[in-house]
Motif scaffolding. Structure first.
Motif, PDB file in Angstrom:
ATOM      1  N   ARG A   1       7.601  -6.825  -5.902  1.00  0.00           N
ATOM      2  CA  ARG A   1       7.519  -7.982  -4.997  1.00  0.00           C
ATOM      3  C   ARG A   1       8.913  -8.396  -4.517  1.00  0.00           C
ATOM      4  O   ARG A   1       9.108  -8.681  -3.345  1.00  0.00           O
ATOM      5  CB  ARG A   1       6.838  -9.172  -5.681  1.00  0.00           C
ATOM      6  CG  ARG A   1       5.426  -8.902  -6.155  1.00  0.00           C
ATOM      7  CD  ARG A   1       4.606 -10.173  -6.190  1.00  0.00           C
ATOM      8  NE  ARG A   1       4.347 -10.671  -4.851  1.00  0.00           N
ATOM      9  CZ  ARG A   1       3.366 -10.232  -4.073  1.00  0.00           C
ATOM     10  NH1 ARG A   1       2.540  -9.321  -4.483  1.00  0.00           N
ATOM     11  NH2 ARG A   1       3.213 -10.718  -2.859  1.00  0.00           N
TER      12      ARG A   1
ATOM     13  N   ARG B   1       0.838  -1.204   0.000  1.00  0.00           N
ATOM     14  CA  ARG B   1       0.000   0.000   0.000  1.00  0.00           C
ATOM     15  C   ARG B   1       0.878   1.260   0.000  1.00  0.00           C
ATOM     16  O   ARG B   1       0.566   2.239  -0.677  1.00  0.00           O
ATOM     17  CB  ARG B   1      -0.914   0.005   1.235  1.00  0.00           C
ATOM     18  CG  ARG B   1      -2.051  -0.984   1.135  1.00  0.00           C
ATOM     19  CD  ARG B   1      -2.855  -1.062   2.429  1.00  0.00           C
ATOM     20  NE  ARG B   1      -3.977  -1.963   2.290  1.00  0.00           N
ATOM     21  CZ  ARG B   1      -5.162  -1.612   1.808  1.00  0.00           C
ATOM     22  NH1 ARG B   1      -5.398  -0.357   1.490  1.00  0.00           N
ATOM     23  NH2 ARG B   1      -6.125  -2.501   1.682  1.00  0.00           N
TER      24      ARG B   1
ATOM     25  N   ARG C   1      -2.603 -13.479 -10.440  1.00  0.00           N
ATOM     26  CA  ARG C   1      -1.410 -12.805 -10.948  1.00  0.00           C
ATOM     27  C   ARG C   1      -0.315 -13.860 -11.171  1.00  0.00           C
ATOM     28  O   ARG C   1      -0.319 -14.911 -10.518  1.00  0.00           O
ATOM     29  CB  ARG C   1      -0.949 -11.707  -9.974  1.00  0.00           C
ATOM     30  CG  ARG C   1      -0.467 -12.241  -8.662  1.00  0.00           C
ATOM     31  CD  ARG C   1       0.167 -11.174  -7.800  1.00  0.00           C
ATOM     32  NE  ARG C   1       0.491 -11.737  -6.517  1.00  0.00           N
ATOM     33  CZ  ARG C   1       0.087 -11.255  -5.349  1.00  0.00           C
ATOM     34  NH1 ARG C   1      -0.644 -10.167  -5.283  1.00  0.00           N
ATOM     35  NH2 ARG C   1       0.431 -11.859  -4.225  1.00  0.00           N
TER      36      ARG C   1
ATOM     37  N   ASP D   1       1.542 -14.106   0.487  1.00  0.00           N
ATOM     38  CA  ASP D   1       2.568 -15.062   0.068  1.00  0.00           C
ATOM     39  C   ASP D   1       3.586 -15.313   1.174  1.00  0.00           C
ATOM     40  O   ASP D   1       4.712 -15.690   0.914  1.00  0.00           O
ATOM     41  CB  ASP D   1       3.307 -14.503  -1.167  1.00  0.00           C
ATOM     42  CG  ASP D   1       3.971 -13.158  -0.870  1.00  0.00           C
ATOM     43  OD1 ASP D   1       3.611 -12.529   0.141  1.00  0.00           O
ATOM     44  OD2 ASP D   1       4.873 -12.748  -1.617  1.00  0.00           O
TER      45      ASP D   1
HETATM   46  O1   DC Z   1      -3.742  -7.045   3.245  1.00  0.00           O
HETATM   47  P1   DC Z   1      -4.089  -5.804   2.445  1.00  0.00           P
HETATM   48  O2   DC Z   1      -5.492  -5.812   1.880  1.00  0.00           O
HETATM   49  O3   DC Z   1      -3.780  -4.537   3.156  1.00  0.00           O
HETATM   50  O4   DC Z   1      -3.107  -5.869   1.170  1.00  0.00           O
HETATM   51  C1   DC Z   1      -3.148  -4.895   0.172  1.00  0.00           C
HETATM   52  C2   DC Z   1      -2.821  -5.507  -1.175  1.00  0.00           C
HETATM   53  O5   DC Z   1      -1.451  -5.896  -1.218  1.00  0.00           O
HETATM   54  C3   DC Z   1      -3.646  -6.729  -1.578  1.00  0.00           C
HETATM   55  O6   DC Z   1      -4.611  -6.407  -2.546  1.00  0.00           O
HETATM   56  C4   DC Z   1      -2.660  -7.714  -2.138  1.00  0.00           C
HETATM   57  C5   DC Z   1      -1.311  -7.153  -1.856  1.00  0.00           C
HETATM   58  N1   DC Z   1      -0.458  -7.993  -1.017  1.00  0.00           N
HETATM   59  C6   DC Z   1       0.369  -8.880  -1.661  1.00  0.00           C
HETATM   60  O7   DC Z   1       0.314  -9.002  -2.884  1.00  0.00           O
HETATM   61  N2   DC Z   1       1.245  -9.634  -0.935  1.00  0.00           N
HETATM   62  C7   DC Z   1       1.289  -9.527   0.394  1.00  0.00           C
HETATM   63  N3   DC Z   1       2.168 -10.272   1.073  1.00  0.00           N
HETATM   64  C8   DC Z   1       0.443  -8.631   1.066  1.00  0.00           C
HETATM   65  C9   DC Z   1      -0.452  -7.884   0.325  1.00  0.00           C
END
Ligand code: DC
Length: 232
Positions: free
Chosen positions: A113, A39, A192, A135
């Motif tokens: 990532r 975020r 994805r 993940d």
């Molecule tokens: O948990 P959250 O809704 O605040 O996460 C926000 C976005 O970040 C969510 O749409 C997917 C991504 N996310 C991710 O891809 N991998 C993570 N380890 C945590 C979140």
């Protein structure tokens, strides 16, 4: 007692963060919200106009990824960690619908990532950590001693998120908008190419659709006790 790594993964808005935070507090572990990191990167993209509508300029993001510094600092009053982006507290700003609507796009970018995973692994090196995300049990800490995969009915998740927004004073966002956002994030998170959301083979499934916060907490603490006593 030997400290372990606890990975909590699952769909968006299913109470993962709340449960991970309370569990960490209860057992004296550090809590890290990995979603907050994606975020924060998204907020940086918005602030620096890397988005043109839905279109993300990945090249500019790549050129700037090294300038994005994210850390967590404890709020003295609440004793909870808050997200900082380049030294600024962005804990509130990263929870807006604008960020929620764009975060799946940003979190699907492989170099984003890789940078976040490296930072998360560094944060978990000393163990004694509860990290929640998508993940964590599959990619970030495949050897985590305790892995939980949380799920709940999408309608129930949307209602919880909607109530939360209303409680925070957001009177504009409709239930349908929240529900659509949850469904599209579920789809993007699961489909994805780079580390999609999926349950690790050795993760324990927790469906909290009809559980109270207290019941869930009891369930988690019991699992933690079972795992830490059998690991001794
Ligand atoms: O948990 P959250 O809704 O605040 O996460 C926000 C976005 O970040 C969510 O749409 C997917 C991504 N996310 C991710 O891809 N991998 C993570 N380890 C945590 C979140």
């Amino acid at each position: 007692m030997k400290k372990i790594v606890i990975a909590i993964d699952g769909f968006s808005s299913n109470g993962k963060s709340t449960m991970a935070k309370s569990l960490a507090k209860h057992i004296g572990y550090i809590y890290i919200d990995s979603g907050a990191m994606y975020r924060a990167v998204t907020l940086y993209c918005i602030q620096n106009s890397f988005f043109d509508g839905e279109e993300l300029d990945e090249k500019r993001l790549q050129d700037n990824i090294k300038n994005i510094k994210i850390d967590f600092r404890l709020n003295d009053k609440t004793s909870l960690p808050e997200t900082f982006l380049n030294g600024q507290n962005v804990e509130q700003q990263i929870r807006t619908m604008e960020v929620s609507a764009k975060v799946s796009r940003v979190s699907a970018v492989p170099f984003v990532r890789h940078a976040m995973v490296a930072l998360q692994q560094e944060m978990g090196k000393a163990k004694g950590i509860v990290m929640d995300g998508r993940d964590i049990g599959t990619v970030v800490f495949p050897d985590a001693e305790m892995k939980i995969f949380v799920t709940a009915d999408p309608q129930i998740r949307a209602q919880r998120r909607f109530d939360e927004l209303r409680a925070k004073g957001d009177t504009k966002t409709t239930f349908e908008e929240v529900f659509e956002n949850i469904k599209s994030r579920d789809y993007m998170d699961q489909n994805r190419e780079e580390s999609p959301l999926k349950q690790a083979d050795d993760a324990i499934l927790l469906d909290n659709s009809h559980m109270t916060i207290d019941e869930q907490m009891q369930w988690l603490v019991n699992k933690f006790k079972q795992i830490t006593t059998s690991n001794e």
